[in-house]
Design a protein around this motif. Structure first.
Motif, PDB file in Angstrom:
ATOM      1  N   ALA A   1      -7.394   5.752  -3.691  1.00  0.00           N
ATOM      2  CA  ALA A   1      -6.494   6.909  -3.769  1.00  0.00           C
ATOM      3  C   ALA A   1      -6.519   7.696  -2.464  1.00  0.00           C
ATOM      4  O   ALA A   1      -5.494   8.266  -2.061  1.00  0.00           O
ATOM      5  CB  ALA A   1      -6.888   7.798  -4.943  1.00  0.00           C
ATOM      6  N   GLU A   2      -7.672   7.710  -1.782  1.00  0.00           N
ATOM      7  CA  GLU A   2      -7.788   8.460  -0.531  1.00  0.00           C
ATOM      8  C   GLU A   2      -6.929   7.823   0.565  1.00  0.00           C
ATOM      9  O   GLU A   2      -6.216   8.527   1.294  1.00  0.00           O
ATOM     10  CB  GLU A   2      -9.249   8.540  -0.071  1.00  0.00           C
ATOM     11  N   LYS A   3      -7.011   6.495   0.694  1.00  0.00           N
ATOM     12  CA  LYS A   3      -6.190   5.815   1.704  1.00  0.00           C
ATOM     13  C   LYS A   3      -4.712   5.966   1.391  1.00  0.00           C
ATOM     14  O   LYS A   3      -3.897   6.157   2.284  1.00  0.00           O
ATOM     15  CB  LYS A   3      -6.553   4.331   1.794  1.00  0.00           C
ATOM     16  N   TYR A   4      -4.365   5.859   0.112  1.00  0.00           N
ATOM     17  CA  TYR A   4      -2.971   6.018  -0.295  1.00  0.00           C
ATOM     18  C   TYR A   4      -2.457   7.398   0.126  1.00  0.00           C
ATOM     19  O   TYR A   4      -1.384   7.512   0.731  1.00  0.00           O
ATOM     20  CB  TYR A   4      -2.825   5.825  -1.812  1.00  0.00           C
ATOM     21  N   ALA A   5      -3.210   8.449  -0.181  1.00  0.00           N
ATOM     22  CA  ALA A   5      -2.802   9.813   0.164  1.00  0.00           C
ATOM     23  C   ALA A   5      -2.677   9.980   1.679  1.00  0.00           C
ATOM     24  O   ALA A   5      -1.716  10.598   2.168  1.00  0.00           O
ATOM     25  CB  ALA A   5      -3.803  10.820  -0.403  1.00  0.00           C
TER      26      ALA A   5
ATOM     27  N   ASN B   1       5.526   2.118  -5.140  1.00  0.00           N
ATOM     28  CA  ASN B   1       5.478   1.189  -6.267  1.00  0.00           C
ATOM     29  C   ASN B   1       4.071   0.634  -6.488  1.00  0.00           C
ATOM     30  O   ASN B   1       3.667   0.401  -7.625  1.00  0.00           O
ATOM     31  CB  ASN B   1       6.489   0.050  -6.078  1.00  0.00           C
ATOM     32  N   TRP B   2       3.336   0.421  -5.408  1.00  0.00           N
ATOM     33  CA  TRP B   2       1.937  -0.021  -5.510  1.00  0.00           C
ATOM     34  C   TRP B   2       1.121   1.025  -6.262  1.00  0.00           C
ATOM     35  O   TRP B   2       0.367   0.718  -7.174  1.00  0.00           O
ATOM     36  CB  TRP B   2       1.370  -0.273  -4.118  1.00  0.00           C
ATOM     37  N   HIS B   3       1.307   2.283  -5.886  1.00  0.00           N
ATOM     38  CA  HIS B   3       0.580   3.371  -6.533  1.00  0.00           C
ATOM     39  C   HIS B   3       0.945   3.461  -8.020  1.00  0.00           C
ATOM     40  O   HIS B   3       0.061   3.613  -8.875  1.00  0.00           O
ATOM     41  CB  HIS B   3       0.874   4.697  -5.816  1.00  0.00           C
ATOM     42  N   LEU B   4       2.235   3.354  -8.327  1.00  0.00           N
ATOM     43  CA  LEU B   4       2.668   3.382  -9.731  1.00  0.00           C
ATOM     44  C   LEU B   4       2.062   2.221 -10.516  1.00  0.00           C
ATOM     45  O   LEU B   4       1.608   2.389 -11.652  1.00  0.00           O
ATOM     46  CB  LEU B   4       4.196   3.334  -9.826  1.00  0.00           C
ATOM     47  N   PHE B   5       2.060   1.046  -9.910  1.00  0.00           N
ATOM     48  CA  PHE B   5       1.477  -0.126 -10.547  1.00  0.00           C
ATOM     49  C   PHE B   5      -0.003   0.107 -10.861  1.00  0.00           C
ATOM     50  O   PHE B   5      -0.476  -0.198 -11.957  1.00  0.00           O
ATOM     51  CB  PHE B   5       1.647  -1.356  -9.634  1.00  0.00           C
ATOM     52  N   LEU B   6      -0.735   0.648  -9.902  1.00  0.00           N
ATOM     53  CA  LEU B   6      -2.176   0.860 -10.098  1.00  0.00           C
ATOM     54  C   LEU B   6      -2.475   1.918 -11.135  1.00  0.00           C
ATOM     55  O   LEU B   6      -3.522   1.869 -11.786  1.00  0.00           O
ATOM     56  CB  LEU B   6      -2.836   1.230  -8.764  1.00  0.00           C
ATOM     57  N   THR B   7      -1.591   2.894 -11.277  1.00  0.00           N
ATOM     58  CA  THR B   7      -1.853   3.995 -12.212  1.00  0.00           C
ATOM     59  C   THR B   7      -1.282   3.745 -13.607  1.00  0.00           C
ATOM     60  O   THR B   7      -1.511   4.566 -14.511  1.00  0.00           O
ATOM     61  CB  THR B   7      -1.323   5.320 -11.649  1.00  0.00           C
ATOM     62  N   GLU B   8      -0.571   2.622 -13.787  1.00  0.00           N
ATOM     63  CA  GLU B   8      -0.055   2.272 -15.116  1.00  0.00           C
ATOM     64  C   GLU B   8      -1.207   1.991 -16.063  1.00  0.00           C
ATOM     65  O   GLU B   8      -2.248   1.464 -15.668  1.00  0.00           O
ATOM     66  CB  GLU B   8       0.782   0.986 -15.053  1.00  0.00           C
ATOM     67  N   LYS B   9      -0.982   2.288 -17.310  1.00  0.00           N
ATOM     68  CA  LYS B   9      -1.955   1.898 -18.336  1.00  0.00           C
ATOM     69  C   LYS B   9      -1.838   0.399 -18.516  1.00  0.00           C
ATOM     70  O   LYS B   9      -0.754  -0.145 -18.586  1.00  0.00           O
ATOM     71  CB  LYS B   9      -1.640   2.591 -19.651  1.00  0.00           C
ATOM     72  N   HIS B  10      -2.950  -0.294 -18.546  1.00  0.00           N
ATOM     73  CA  HIS B  10      -2.916  -1.747 -18.752  1.00  0.00           C
ATOM     74  C   HIS B  10      -3.856  -2.166 -19.859  1.00  0.00           C
ATOM     75  O   HIS B  10      -4.657  -1.524 -20.352  1.00  0.00           O
ATOM     76  CB  HIS B  10      -3.244  -2.509 -17.471  1.00  0.00           C
TER      77      HIS B  10
END
Length: 124
Positions: A37-41, A115-124
């Motif tokens: 999350a830090e690198k993404y931000a 989209n990468w961030h959304l994918f990672l934060t989706e409930k799975h």
């Protein structure tokens, strides 16, 4: 540029598959950005600064791949490409470097990043 993000249901490992000539982006997202999350931000802030002309260019050197961003494009490349080695190939042969270097527009990169961030934060 087409891409797909998947998660291995058994191990939870994330995967990113990109179209030909953009494979290096997939490797970068999985191996260098990962689920940080830090690198993404940080990268989102850099993209915003580039788009508002507060920054000219930016580079992040990773373990195996690096990324360069400027106001128009993103470049992901294998660190090995920076050592300046030239390969001599026979006539009519070329080196396929789609897995070691890829370019895309900054807006496209921003869209993939989101989209990468959304994918990672989706409930799975």
């Amino acid at each position: 540029m087409e891409y797909e993000f998947r998660r291995n249901t058994l191990t939870g490992t994330v995967m990113a598959s990109f179209s030909m000539d953009h494979e290096a982006l997939g490797f970068w997202f999985v191996e260098e950005l990962g689920e940080s999350a830090e690198k993404y931000a940080e990268i989102c802030q850099v993209v915003a600064k580039l788009q508002s002309n507060q920054l000219i260019n930016w580079r992040l050197v990773g373990k195996a791949l690096s990324i360069e961003l400027d106001s128009e494009q993103a470049r992901v490349f294998a660190n090995e490409l920076e050592n300046g080695e030239e390969f001599e190939l026979e006539y009519a042969m070329s080196l396929y470097d789609g897995e070691s270097e890829a370019y895309c527009g900054l807006e496209d990169f921003q869209s993939v990043l989101e989209n990468w961030h959304l994918f990672l934060t989706e409930k799975h």
